[in-house]
Design an enzyme around this catalytic site. Structure first.
Site, short mmCIF file in Angstrom:
data_model
loop_
_atom_site.label_atom_id
_atom_site.label_comp_id
_atom_site.label_asym_id
_atom_site.label_seq_id
_atom_site.Cartn_x
_atom_site.Cartn_y
_atom_site.Cartn_z
N SER A 21 40.40 34.73 36.49
CA SER A 21 41.29 35.83 37.27
C SER A 21 40.88 37.37 36.78
O SER A 21 39.82 37.40 36.27
CB SER A 21 42.62 35.51 37.54
OG SER A 21 43.52 36.30 38.41
N ASN A 22 41.71 38.34 37.31
CA ASN A 22 41.44 39.49 36.65
C ASN A 22 42.52 40.27 36.82
O ASN A 22 43.86 39.80 36.94
CB ASN A 22 40.39 40.30 37.71
CG ASN A 22 40.86 40.40 39.18
OD1 ASN A 22 41.86 41.03 39.38
ND2 ASN A 22 40.29 39.68 40.07
N ARG A 23 42.48 41.62 36.21
CA ARG A 23 43.69 42.37 35.75
C ARG A 23 44.56 42.96 37.09
O ARG A 23 45.22 43.87 36.74
CB ARG A 23 43.42 43.49 34.84
CG ARG A 23 43.05 42.95 33.40
CD ARG A 23 42.66 43.97 32.36
NE ARG A 23 43.54 45.29 32.42
CZ ARG A 23 43.14 46.38 32.29
NH1 ARG A 23 41.97 46.56 31.69
NH2 ARG A 23 43.98 47.29 32.33
#
Ligand code: CTP
Length: 215
Positions: A21-23
């Site tokens: 995923s990402n931030r």
């Protein structure tokens, strides 16, 4: 207007317990949805997994993967006047999701990655002349060039570029600073402010584009 907003990260599964995923926190997209609702618009928010309460009066559609976002947007885009794609969609996914948990003793896994759908590119051909499509560009370098490239490649009316390499703005922060690029090569800067304020400014300029197209 009928406003469709996407927000938050996406997740792509590796095995039953892991994902990539990402931030993205979803704060920017949620602020856009809330600002649009406050302005009296009919708002649908397609949201990746985030820890935020949905804004009041907004229809919430949950999505996990890039494919989920694509399906949700495709289903609703025809009927919308304004689309704001603030979701940070993971660009790659494992080709195969392992059916069982990968065990540590097997050593670091070799994962084969395949691209996820580019939602904006896929829906670009569906865009009607009266519709306004706005993207976001999360960049760590060459902000202007990269944002303008995405604006062209994704057939957008506007793109809000933000620097995600600084601690005081962007991902996970409550504040942001935007440079909004337009298809006619103009640009508008929104100085460092709360994401609520940035969302209001963005909505103002997008509403102007919508009104101009109607004339
Ligand atoms: N986007 C999309 N589908 C994807 C990836 C991104 O529709 N698979 C949208 C985002 O919601 C955003 C815009 O495209 O509005 C730009 O996203 P960004 O991640 O900055 O760009 P990428 O196209 O992923 O390009 P790059 O990896 O080169 O930065």
């Amino acid at each position: 207007m009928k406003v469709l907003v996407t927000a938050g990260p996406t997740r792509e599964a590796i095995d039953p317990v892991r994902f990539v995923s990402n931030r993205s926190s979803g704060k920017m997209g949620y602020a856009v949805a809330a600002a649009a609702r406050r302005a009296g618009h009919d708002v649908c928010l397609v949201s990746g997994p985030v820890a935020l309460a949905p804004p009041r009066g907004v229809e919430l559609v949950r999505a996990t993967t890039a494919a989920d976002v694509l399906a949700a947007v495709k289903k609703r885009v025809r009927g919308c006047d304004l689309l704001v794609m603030a979701a940070a969609i993971a660009d790659w996914r494992p080709k195969k999701i392992a059916a069982r948990k990968l065990k540590k003793r097997a050593g670091p896994p070799r994962i084969e990655w395949v691209p996820t759908p580019d939602v904006l590119k896929e829906i670009a051909p569906l865009k009607k002349p009266a519709q306004v499509f706005c993207g976001f560009a999360a960049e760590t370098e060459r902000l202007a060039q990269e944002a303008q490239r995405k604006l062209r490649e994704k057939n957008l009316d506007a793109i809000a570029a933000n620097d995600v390499s600084k601690k005081d703005r962007g991902f996970e922060s409550d504040r942001n600073a935007l440079t909004i690029y337009f298809a006619d090569r103009r640009a508008v800067r929104v100085a460092l402010a709360t994401k609520e304020r940035c969302a209001e400014r963005l909505l103002d300029v997008l509403t102007e584009i919508f009104d101009r197209k109607k004339k």
